[in-house]
Motif scaffolding. Structure first.
Motif, PDB file in Angstrom:
ATOM      1  N   GLN A  25      42.986  53.047  45.632  1.00 19.96           N
ATOM      2  CA  GLN A  25      43.435  54.443  45.622  1.00 19.96           C
ATOM      3  C   GLN A  25      42.214  55.282  45.311  1.00 19.96           C
ATOM      4  O   GLN A  25      41.669  55.202  44.215  1.00 19.96           O
ATOM      5  N   GLY A  26      41.770  56.065  46.277  1.00 17.74           N
ATOM      6  CA  GLY A  26      40.525  56.820  46.122  1.00 17.74           C
ATOM      7  C   GLY A  26      39.359  55.852  46.089  1.00 17.74           C
ATOM      8  O   GLY A  26      39.209  55.028  46.982  1.00 17.74           O
ATOM      9  N   ASP A  27      38.547  55.920  45.027  1.00 18.78           N
ATOM     10  CA  ASP A  27      37.422  54.982  44.907  1.00 18.78           C
ATOM     11  C   ASP A  27      37.667  53.941  43.816  1.00 18.78           C
ATOM     12  O   ASP A  27      36.748  53.283  43.361  1.00 18.78           O
ATOM     13  N   SER A  28      38.926  53.782  43.401  1.00 18.82           N
ATOM     14  CA  SER A  28      39.263  52.839  42.342  1.00 18.82           C
ATOM     15  C   SER A  28      40.420  51.950  42.789  1.00 18.82           C
ATOM     16  O   SER A  28      40.908  52.073  43.908  1.00 18.82           O
ATOM     17  N   VAL A  29      40.837  51.062  41.894  1.00 17.74           N
ATOM     18  CA  VAL A  29      42.026  50.267  42.191  1.00 17.74           C
ATOM     19  C   VAL A  29      43.259  51.115  41.949  1.00 17.74           C
ATOM     20  O   VAL A  29      43.240  52.067  41.173  1.00 17.74           O
ATOM     21  N   ARG A  30      44.309  50.751  42.617  1.00 23.56           N
ATOM     22  CA  ARG A  30      45.581  51.445  42.456  1.00 23.56           C
ATOM     23  C   ARG A  30      46.124  51.193  41.044  1.00 23.56           C
ATOM     24  O   ARG A  30      45.927  50.110  40.486  1.00 23.56           O
ATOM     25  N   PRO A  31      46.795  52.169  40.440  1.00 24.80           N
ATOM     26  CA  PRO A  31      47.447  51.909  39.148  1.00 24.80           C
ATOM     27  C   PRO A  31      48.373  50.700  39.273  1.00 24.80           C
ATOM     28  O   PRO A  31      49.062  50.541  40.277  1.00 24.80           O
ATOM     29  N   GLY A  32      48.370  49.860  38.270  1.00 22.56           N
ATOM     30  CA  GLY A  32      49.165  48.639  38.311  1.00 22.56           C
ATOM     31  C   GLY A  32      48.341  47.412  38.641  1.00 22.56           C
ATOM     32  O   GLY A  32      48.856  46.303  38.655  1.00 22.56           O
ATOM     33  N   ILE A  33      47.055  47.602  38.924  1.00 26.53           N
ATOM     34  CA  ILE A  33      46.143  46.479  39.135  1.00 26.53           C
ATOM     35  C   ILE A  33      45.283  46.369  37.881  1.00 26.53           C
ATOM     36  O   ILE A  33      44.527  47.284  37.546  1.00 26.53           O
ATOM     37  N   LEU A  34      45.425  45.272  37.171  1.00 23.37           N
ATOM     38  CA  LEU A  34      44.618  44.997  35.994  1.00 23.37           C
ATOM     39  C   LEU A  34      43.304  44.378  36.452  1.00 23.37           C
ATOM     40  O   LEU A  34      43.309  43.472  37.290  1.00 23.37           O
ATOM     41  N   VAL A  35      42.191  44.869  35.929  1.00 21.48           N
ATOM     42  CA  VAL A  35      40.875  44.342  36.295  1.00 21.48           C
ATOM     43  C   VAL A  35      40.223  43.749  35.055  1.00 21.48           C
ATOM     44  O   VAL A  35      40.138  44.414  34.014  1.00 21.48           O
ATOM     45  N   LEU A  36      39.784  42.512  35.176  1.00 24.00           N
ATOM     46  CA  LEU A  36      39.071  41.833  34.100  1.00 24.00           C
ATOM     47  C   LEU A  36      37.653  41.528  34.561  1.00 24.00           C
ATOM     48  O   LEU A  36      37.447  41.078  35.688  1.00 24.00           O
ATOM     49  N   VAL A  37      36.694  41.776  33.687  1.00 28.61           N
ATOM     50  CA  VAL A  37      35.295  41.444  33.943  1.00 28.61           C
ATOM     51  C   VAL A  37      34.902  40.389  32.923  1.00 28.61           C
ATOM     52  O   VAL A  37      34.890  40.668  31.717  1.00 28.61           O
ATOM     53  N   ASN A  38      34.649  39.184  33.399  1.00 34.20           N
ATOM     54  CA  ASN A  38      34.311  38.074  32.498  1.00 34.20           C
ATOM     55  C   ASN A  38      35.335  37.950  31.365  1.00 34.20           C
ATOM     56  O   ASN A  38      34.987  37.852  30.197  1.00 34.20           O
ATOM     57  N   ASP A  39      36.609  37.998  31.734  1.00 32.00           N
ATOM     58  CA  ASP A  39      37.757  37.844  30.830  1.00 32.00           C
ATOM     59  C   ASP A  39      37.979  39.011  29.869  1.00 32.00           C
ATOM     60  O   ASP A  39      38.762  38.895  28.936  1.00 32.00           O
ATOM     61  N   ALA A  40      37.318  40.134  30.075  1.00 32.45           N
ATOM     62  CA  ALA A  40      37.527  41.324  29.242  1.00 32.45           C
ATOM     63  C   ALA A  40      38.065  42.455  30.118  1.00 32.45           C
ATOM     64  O   ALA A  40      37.680  42.598  31.279  1.00 32.45           O
ATOM     65  N   ASP A  41      38.964  43.260  29.560  1.00 30.21           N
ATOM     66  CA  ASP A  41      39.508  44.409  30.279  1.00 30.21           C
ATOM     67  C   ASP A  41      38.358  45.317  30.709  1.00 30.21           C
ATOM     68  O   ASP A  41      37.484  45.659  29.901  1.00 30.21           O
ATOM     69  N   TRP A  42      38.370  45.722  31.959  1.00 26.08           N
ATOM     70  CA  TRP A  42      37.259  46.519  32.473  1.00 26.08           C
ATOM     71  C   TRP A  42      37.138  47.861  31.780  1.00 26.08           C
ATOM     72  O   TRP A  42      36.081  48.483  31.810  1.00 26.08           O
ATOM     73  N   GLU A  43      38.209  48.321  31.123  1.00 26.92           N
ATOM     74  CA  GLU A  43      38.134  49.584  30.386  1.00 26.92           C
ATOM     75  C   GLU A  43      37.140  49.477  29.230  1.00 26.92           C
ATOM     76  O   GLU A  43      36.567  50.478  28.810  1.00 26.92           O
ATOM     77  N   LEU A  44      36.936  48.282  28.716  1.00 28.31           N
ATOM     78  CA  LEU A  44      35.957  48.059  27.655  1.00 28.31           C
ATOM     79  C   LEU A  44      34.542  47.918  28.198  1.00 28.31           C
ATOM     80  O   LEU A  44      33.578  47.945  27.434  1.00 28.31           O
ATOM     81  N   MET A  45      34.425  47.741  29.513  1.00 30.61           N
ATOM     82  CA  MET A  45      33.144  47.452  30.136  1.00 30.61           C
ATOM     83  C   MET A  45      32.557  48.645  30.899  1.00 30.61           C
ATOM     84  O   MET A  45      31.500  48.534  31.500  1.00 30.61           O
ATOM     85  N   GLY A  46      33.273  49.768  30.919  1.00 25.39           N
ATOM     86  CA  GLY A  46      32.774  50.932  31.646  1.00 25.39           C
ATOM     87  C   GLY A  46      33.480  51.189  32.966  1.00 25.39           C
ATOM     88  O   GLY A  46      33.045  52.034  33.742  1.00 25.39           O
ATOM     89  N   GLN A  47      34.524  50.443  33.241  1.00 24.20           N
ATOM     90  CA  GLN A  47      35.324  50.580  34.460  1.00 24.20           C
ATOM     91  C   GLN A  47      34.454  50.603  35.711  1.00 24.20           C
ATOM     92  O   GLN A  47      33.707  49.662  35.959  1.00 24.20           O
ATOM     93  N   LEU A  48      34.560  51.653  36.511  1.00 19.90           N
ATOM     94  CA  LEU A  48      33.861  51.724  37.796  1.00 19.90           C
ATOM     95  C   LEU A  48      32.350  51.701  37.667  1.00 19.90           C
ATOM     96  O   LEU A  48      31.654  51.314  38.601  1.00 19.90           O
ATOM     97  N   ASP A  49      31.829  52.109  36.517  1.00 24.70           N
ATOM     98  CA  ASP A  49      30.382  52.205  36.341  1.00 24.70           C
ATOM     99  C   ASP A  49      29.742  50.921  35.825  1.00 24.70           C
ATOM    100  O   ASP A  49      28.520  50.858  35.692  1.00 24.70           O
ATOM    101  N   TYR A  50      30.536  49.887  35.553  1.00 24.08           N
ATOM    102  CA  TYR A  50      29.971  48.628  35.061  1.00 24.08           C
ATOM    103  C   TYR A  50      28.999  48.069  36.094  1.00 24.08           C
ATOM    104  O   TYR A  50      29.329  47.923  37.269  1.00 24.08           O
ATOM    105  N   LYS A  51      27.786  47.769  35.661  1.00 26.40           N
ATOM    106  CA  LYS A  51      26.759  47.195  36.535  1.00 26.40           C
ATOM    107  C   LYS A  51      26.970  45.696  36.637  1.00 26.40           C
ATOM    108  O   LYS A  51      26.933  44.979  35.636  1.00 26.40           O
ATOM    109  N   LEU A  52      27.211  45.235  37.835  1.00 24.49           N
ATOM    110  CA  LEU A  52      27.447  43.818  38.063  1.00 24.49           C
ATOM    111  C   LEU A  52      26.203  42.996  37.779  1.00 24.49           C
ATOM    112  O   LEU A  52      25.084  43.438  38.035  1.00 24.49           O
ATOM    113  N   GLU A  53      26.433  41.800  37.285  1.00 21.97           N
ATOM    114  CA  GLU A  53      25.349  40.849  37.041  1.00 21.97           C
ATOM    115  C   GLU A  53      25.644  39.575  37.818  1.00 21.97           C
ATOM    116  O   GLU A  53      26.800  39.256  38.107  1.00 21.97           O
ATOM    117  N   ASN A  54      24.599  38.849  38.143  1.00 22.68           N
ATOM    118  CA  ASN A  54      24.754  37.594  38.863  1.00 22.68           C
ATOM    119  C   ASN A  54      25.715  36.682  38.102  1.00 22.68           C
ATOM    120  O   ASN A  54      25.647  36.574  36.879  1.00 22.68           O
TER     121      ASN A  54
END
Length: 101
Positions: free
Chosen positions: A59-88
């Motif tokens: 939805q727009g440039d993000s995931v639709r509401p109702g999609i939970l996103v985890l980054v390395n087993d942590a909620d992406w809201e704790l990681m900066g959401q859309l701005d989190y810089k991916l690592e190898n």
């Protein structure tokens, strides 16, 4: 230049149905001029992996509401959401919490 990076993607809770039923993928993101972030990853997923009904995932440039996103087993809201810089070797999980009934 940001070097190509490999990330592991998982689609769960019904989100995999939008990706031909594929629950896990290891992808290599190509070299680009800036470091990869989740915002760019979502557009890459939309253009390269999403097979049907993009409105159920993006939805727009993000995931639709109702999609939970985890980054390395942590909620992406704790990681900066859309701005989190991916690592190898990051592990990004998308879990649909929306279910019909």
């Amino acid at each position: 230049m940001a070097a190509p990076i490999g990330v592991h993607l998982e689609f769960r809770g019904g989100a995999e149905l939008l990706f031909n039923g594929v629950k896990e993928r290891h992808v290599t993101l190509p070299t680009q001029s800036t470091p990869w972030d989740i915002r760019q990853l979502l557009m890459w997923i939309k253009n390269n992996l999403l097979k049907e009904r993009p409105e159920l995932f993006i939805q727009g440039d993000s995931v639709r509401p109702g999609i939970l996103v985890l980054v390395n087993d942590a909620d992406w809201e704790l990681m900066g959401q859309l701005d989190y810089k991916l690592e190898n070797r990051d592990n990004i999980v998308f879990i649909s919490t929306l279910h019909g009934g």
